[in-house]
Design a protein around this motif. Structure first.
Motif, PDB file in Angstrom:
ATOM      1  N   HIS A  39     -15.527  -5.473  -3.727  1.00  0.00           N
ATOM      2  CA  HIS A  39     -14.860  -4.449  -4.520  1.00  0.00           C
ATOM      3  C   HIS A  39     -15.646  -3.142  -4.519  1.00  0.00           C
ATOM      4  O   HIS A  39     -15.058  -2.049  -4.426  1.00  0.00           O
ATOM      5  N   ARG A  40     -16.976  -3.234  -4.607  1.00  0.00           N
ATOM      6  CA  ARG A  40     -17.792  -2.014  -4.538  1.00  0.00           C
ATOM      7  C   ARG A  40     -17.686  -1.384  -3.158  1.00  0.00           C
ATOM      8  O   ARG A  40     -17.627  -0.148  -3.028  1.00  0.00           O
ATOM      9  N   LEU A  41     -17.649  -2.226  -2.135  1.00  0.00           N
ATOM     10  CA  LEU A  41     -17.537  -1.742  -0.756  1.00  0.00           C
ATOM     11  C   LEU A  41     -16.222  -0.984  -0.555  1.00  0.00           C
ATOM     12  O   LEU A  41     -16.187   0.107   0.025  1.00  0.00           O
ATOM     13  N   LEU A  42     -15.131  -1.566  -1.051  1.00  0.00           N
ATOM     14  CA  LEU A  42     -13.818  -0.938  -0.892  1.00  0.00           C
ATOM     15  C   LEU A  42     -13.739   0.371  -1.675  1.00  0.00           C
ATOM     16  O   LEU A  42     -13.138   1.348  -1.206  1.00  0.00           O
ATOM     17  N   ALA A  43     -14.347   0.402  -2.856  1.00  0.00           N
ATOM     18  CA  ALA A  43     -14.312   1.613  -3.675  1.00  0.00           C
ATOM     19  C   ALA A  43     -15.028   2.773  -2.995  1.00  0.00           C
ATOM     20  O   ALA A  43     -14.641   3.940  -3.158  1.00  0.00           O
ATOM     21  N   ALA A  44     -16.055   2.458  -2.227  1.00  0.00           N
ATOM     22  CA  ALA A  44     -16.840   3.509  -1.571  1.00  0.00           C
ATOM     23  C   ALA A  44     -16.390   3.805  -0.150  1.00  0.00           C
ATOM     24  O   ALA A  44     -16.838   4.776   0.461  1.00  0.00           O
ATOM     25  N   SER A  45     -15.492   2.975   0.393  1.00  0.00           N
ATOM     26  CA  SER A  45     -15.111   3.101   1.801  1.00  0.00           C
ATOM     27  C   SER A  45     -14.179   4.283   2.029  1.00  0.00           C
ATOM     28  O   SER A  45     -13.246   4.517   1.253  1.00  0.00           O
ATOM     29  N   PRO A  46     -14.391   5.030   3.122  1.00  0.00           N
ATOM     30  CA  PRO A  46     -13.480   6.127   3.465  1.00  0.00           C
ATOM     31  C   PRO A  46     -12.226   5.634   4.204  1.00  0.00           C
ATOM     32  O   PRO A  46     -11.342   6.432   4.518  1.00  0.00           O
ATOM     33  N   LEU A  47     -12.158   4.341   4.492  1.00  0.00           N
ATOM     34  CA  LEU A  47     -11.022   3.799   5.229  1.00  0.00           C
ATOM     35  C   LEU A  47      -9.741   3.906   4.406  1.00  0.00           C
ATOM     36  O   LEU A  47      -9.774   3.786   3.172  1.00  0.00           O
ATOM     37  N   PRO A  48      -8.594   4.107   5.065  1.00  0.00           N
ATOM     38  CA  PRO A  48      -7.299   4.170   4.341  1.00  0.00           C
ATOM     39  C   PRO A  48      -6.818   2.758   4.000  1.00  0.00           C
ATOM     40  O   PRO A  48      -5.905   2.212   4.632  1.00  0.00           O
ATOM     41  N   VAL A  49      -7.404   2.170   2.992  1.00  0.00           N
ATOM     42  CA  VAL A  49      -7.079   0.803   2.607  1.00  0.00           C
ATOM     43  C   VAL A  49      -5.924   0.800   1.606  1.00  0.00           C
ATOM     44  O   VAL A  49      -5.946   1.554   0.625  1.00  0.00           O
ATOM     45  N   ALA A  61      -4.820  -4.295   2.929  1.00  0.00           N
ATOM     46  CA  ALA A  61      -4.443  -4.041   4.322  1.00  0.00           C
ATOM     47  C   ALA A  61      -4.950  -2.666   4.719  1.00  0.00           C
ATOM     48  O   ALA A  61      -5.217  -1.805   3.867  1.00  0.00           O
ATOM     49  N   LEU A  62      -5.083  -2.467   6.001  1.00  0.00           N
ATOM     50  CA  LEU A  62      -5.497  -1.172   6.538  1.00  0.00           C
ATOM     51  C   LEU A  62      -4.255  -0.400   6.952  1.00  0.00           C
ATOM     52  O   LEU A  62      -3.440  -0.875   7.753  1.00  0.00           O
ATOM     53  N   ARG A  63      -4.066   0.759   6.355  1.00  0.00           N
ATOM     54  CA  ARG A  63      -2.946   1.595   6.769  1.00  0.00           C
ATOM     55  C   ARG A  63      -3.130   2.015   8.223  1.00  0.00           C
ATOM     56  O   ARG A  63      -4.248   2.175   8.697  1.00  0.00           O
ATOM     57  N   ARG A  64      -2.017   2.196   8.921  1.00  0.00           N
ATOM     58  CA  ARG A  64      -2.111   2.657  10.304  1.00  0.00           C
ATOM     59  C   ARG A  64      -1.165   3.828  10.526  1.00  0.00           C
ATOM     60  O   ARG A  64      -0.161   3.989   9.819  1.00  0.00           O
ATOM     61  N   THR A  65      -1.503   4.651  11.495  1.00  0.00           N
ATOM     62  CA  THR A  65      -0.660   5.790  11.824  1.00  0.00           C
ATOM     63  C   THR A  65       0.474   5.350  12.736  1.00  0.00           C
ATOM     64  O   THR A  65       0.393   4.317  13.400  1.00  0.00           O
ATOM     65  N   VAL A  66       1.539   6.146  12.772  1.00  0.00           N
ATOM     66  CA  VAL A  66       2.696   5.873  13.623  1.00  0.00           C
ATOM     67  C   VAL A  66       3.014   7.123  14.422  1.00  0.00           C
ATOM     68  O   VAL A  66       3.479   8.124  13.875  1.00  0.00           O
ATOM     69  N   ARG A  67       2.696   7.096  15.692  1.00  0.00           N
ATOM     70  CA  ARG A  67       3.016   8.211  16.590  1.00  0.00           C
ATOM     71  C   ARG A  67       2.520   9.544  16.026  1.00  0.00           C
ATOM     72  O   ARG A  67       3.207  10.565  16.099  1.00  0.00           O
ATOM     73  N   LEU A  87      13.420   5.878  -3.753  1.00  0.00           N
ATOM     74  CA  LEU A  87      13.581   4.465  -4.092  1.00  0.00           C
ATOM     75  C   LEU A  87      12.274   3.708  -3.959  1.00  0.00           C
ATOM     76  O   LEU A  87      11.961   2.818  -4.759  1.00  0.00           O
ATOM     77  N   ALA A  88      11.490   4.049  -2.926  1.00  0.00           N
ATOM     78  CA  ALA A  88      10.255   3.310  -2.647  1.00  0.00           C
ATOM     79  C   ALA A  88       9.427   4.129  -1.667  1.00  0.00           C
ATOM     80  O   ALA A  88       9.829   5.218  -1.234  1.00  0.00           O
ATOM     81  N   THR A  89       8.273   3.600  -1.316  1.00  0.00           N
ATOM     82  CA  THR A  89       7.424   4.195  -0.284  1.00  0.00           C
ATOM     83  C   THR A  89       7.056   3.111   0.719  1.00  0.00           C
ATOM     84  O   THR A  89       6.633   2.021   0.338  1.00  0.00           O
ATOM     85  N   LEU A  90       7.238   3.416   1.978  1.00  0.00           N
ATOM     86  CA  LEU A  90       6.892   2.486   3.054  1.00  0.00           C
ATOM     87  C   LEU A  90       5.543   2.875   3.639  1.00  0.00           C
ATOM     88  O   LEU A  90       5.309   4.049   3.935  1.00  0.00           O
ATOM     89  N   SER A  91       4.680   1.883   3.821  1.00  0.00           N
ATOM     90  CA  SER A  91       3.379   2.102   4.458  1.00  0.00           C
ATOM     91  C   SER A  91       3.252   1.180   5.655  1.00  0.00           C
ATOM     92  O   SER A  91       3.384  -0.046   5.519  1.00  0.00           O
ATOM     93  N   ALA A  92       3.016   1.757   6.824  1.00  0.00           N
ATOM     94  CA  ALA A  92       2.737   0.948   8.004  1.00  0.00           C
ATOM     95  C   ALA A  92       1.317   0.409   7.908  1.00  0.00           C
ATOM     96  O   ALA A  92       0.397   1.131   7.503  1.00  0.00           O
ATOM     97  N   VAL A  93       1.111  -0.868   8.247  1.00  0.00           N
ATOM     98  CA  VAL A  93      -0.202  -1.489   8.110  1.00  0.00           C
ATOM     99  C   VAL A  93      -0.622  -2.123   9.433  1.00  0.00           C
ATOM    100  O   VAL A  93       0.197  -2.440  10.291  1.00  0.00           O
TER     101      VAL A  93
END
Length: 460
Positions: A39-49, A61-67, A87-93
């Motif tokens: 949890h501490r690692l994730l809080a400090a991580s710059p990754l788009p988690v 999950a790790l978010r990923r880019t699409v094109r 209605l919602a938000t879609l996130s590619a992972v």
């Protein structure tokens, strides 16, 4: 020497990149650290988690880019008044799939999807993808601009996401994916031309048919194989100007004549189907101009000039919520009842509609030709469409079918349903036999089938 926490930090991206919707305990175990350290690692991580869920249901999950996109798309729903809300938000992972929560919406869910994790795309999006004749036209029109294949059947999920987020403004149902598509829809609403006036509709349809054949029609992806185009016409008393128009060829060859006959038959079938208890049919009418026959079918997922309502096909519902190895409407409807997604009486309506189709020689009742309107987590049958005697469609190469069709008999338990469908089917065959817009030979066939079905009904 690097510490265990530093090593875990370096491995975090690769581990998350291989696994989506992973629990904290499983992720910590693979990184060989404790859950508090994770949890501490994730809080400090710059990754788009992406973190979704609460308490023990939390997944990562790790978010990923699409094109080149961020991979995050707002999903908008347009209501019957024409107002769009998110209605919602879609996130590619990573490594594939997506996350989008549909709890609290009208869309039915099963246990595996209640947390919002999808192996591919959320199922309401699949019917939005380009399909059929118009879908192929759209794909050809945008292939260079969006760098997608020229045939939508080979598009992957990222192709679908990218295209919908750019040009998905007139898809099946009421959803619009992404800000770019929503802004485009808003601009189109402000600049839309006036609907076709009744006096000029048929002539305009002839021009639109030529344009559809010559260059394709960008912007719409409603499914179907028959040549067609979308249009807006002003017909007094009707609830929406939005229609789909199927059309025949312009010559008088046997194949073109048969297709013209079948367009009239579809109109007659949609009228006759309303005699079935509880069954609605899409509103349609037939027009002719410049040698072509046009079948105008009013869109029941449209309301007024801008309003929309949700729609989903039986094919997509089965793939997402049932997973049955079946194409029979009745079996799938019964499966939806067993899953508490469909009322028993609605299943009975589908049984009657399915038998009606069989008794008018419709051999093309695949799951994509039946749809539902979702409401409060349940499904309700949409009006019937694409209902016609496809047994007599021209074969590949233009030949007409040589052998005639024989009406099917019911099992004893299906007798009452069969008889109800038979009554409506007899109405169809009788009207077909008397309709002067249909060729004499095909009218004679309708007369023979009507008599054969009437004789059969006396023995059932």
């Amino acid at each position: 020497m690097r510490t265990k926490q530093q090593l875990a930090q370096e491995r975090l991206a690769s581990v998350l990149g291989r696994r989506a919707a992973v629990r904290a305990a499983d992720l910590a175990r693979e990184l060989e650290i404790s859950v508090p350290t994770l949890h501490r690692l994730l809080a400090a991580s710059p990754l788009p988690v992406l973190v979704a869920g609460k308490a023990r249901r939390t997944r990562y999950a790790l978010r990923r880019t699409v094109r080149g996109d961020s991979g995050e798309y707002p999903l908008y729903a347009v209501d019957a008044s024409g107002r769009a809300t998110q209605l919602a938000t879609l996130s590619a992972v990573a490594p594939s799939g997506s996350w989008m929560a549909l709890t609290g919406t009208d869309w039915p869910l099963i246990e595996e999807t209640r947390e919002g994790w999808w192996d591919g795309l959320p199922y309401p999006l699949y019917d939005m993808r380009p399909q059929g004749y118009l879908g192929r036209q759209l794909a050809r029109a945008i292939q260079r601009e969006l760098a997608v294949p020229d045939h939508p059947d080979v598009w992957n999920d990222d192709d679908i996401l990218f295209a919908l987020s750019r040009v998905g403004t007139d898809t099946v149902g009421n959803l619009i994916l992404g800000d770019t598509a929503c802004e485009r829809w808003q601009r189109e609403g402000l600049s839309t031309l006036e609907p076709l006036r009744e006096a000029s509709t048929a002539a305009a349809y002839a021009d639109l048919a030529e344009q559809a054949l010559a260059a394709g029609v960008a912007g719409s992806s409603a499914a179907g194989e028959f040549p067609k185009f979308p249009a807006r016409r002003d017909l007094p008393g009707r609830p929406t100007p939005h229609v789909l128009v199927k059309f025949s060829g312009a010559d008088d060859s046997p194949a073109v004549r048969r297709w013209a006959d079948l367009l009239v038959c579809e109109h007659l079938a949609l009228e006759a189907v309303r005699a079935l208890p509880g069954v609605a049919g899409a509103h349609s009418r037939v027009l002719s101009h410049a040698g072509r026959t046009f079948l105008e079918v009013e869109r029941f997922d449209r309301h007024g000039p801008f309003g929309r309502s949700p729609l989903i096909s039986l094919e997509t519902v089965n793939a997402a919520l049932l997973g049955l190895d079946a194409h029979d409407w009745t079996r799938l409807a019964d499966g939806l009842v067993a899953a508490s997604l469909l009322e028993t009486e609605d299943s009975a309506r589908i049984h009657r509609l399915w038998w009606f189709g069989r008794l008018i020689a419709n051999t093309d009742m695949h799951p994509g030709n039946l749809s539902f309107q979702p409401l409060s987590g349940r499904l309700h049958p949409a009006p019937a469409y694409d209902m016609l005697p496809m047994r007599y469609a021209p074969l590949t190469g233009g030949e007409l079918p040589a052998s005639e069709w024989t009406p099917p008999l019911p099992l004893p338990r299906e007798r009452e349903t069969w008889l109800a469908a038979c009554e409506a089917a007899l109405t169809f065959w009788e009207r077909m036999a008397a309709d002067a817009r249909i060729s004499a030979a095909f009218r004679a066939l309708g007369s023979r089938h009507g008599q054969a079905l009437r004789d059969l009904a006396e023995r059932v």
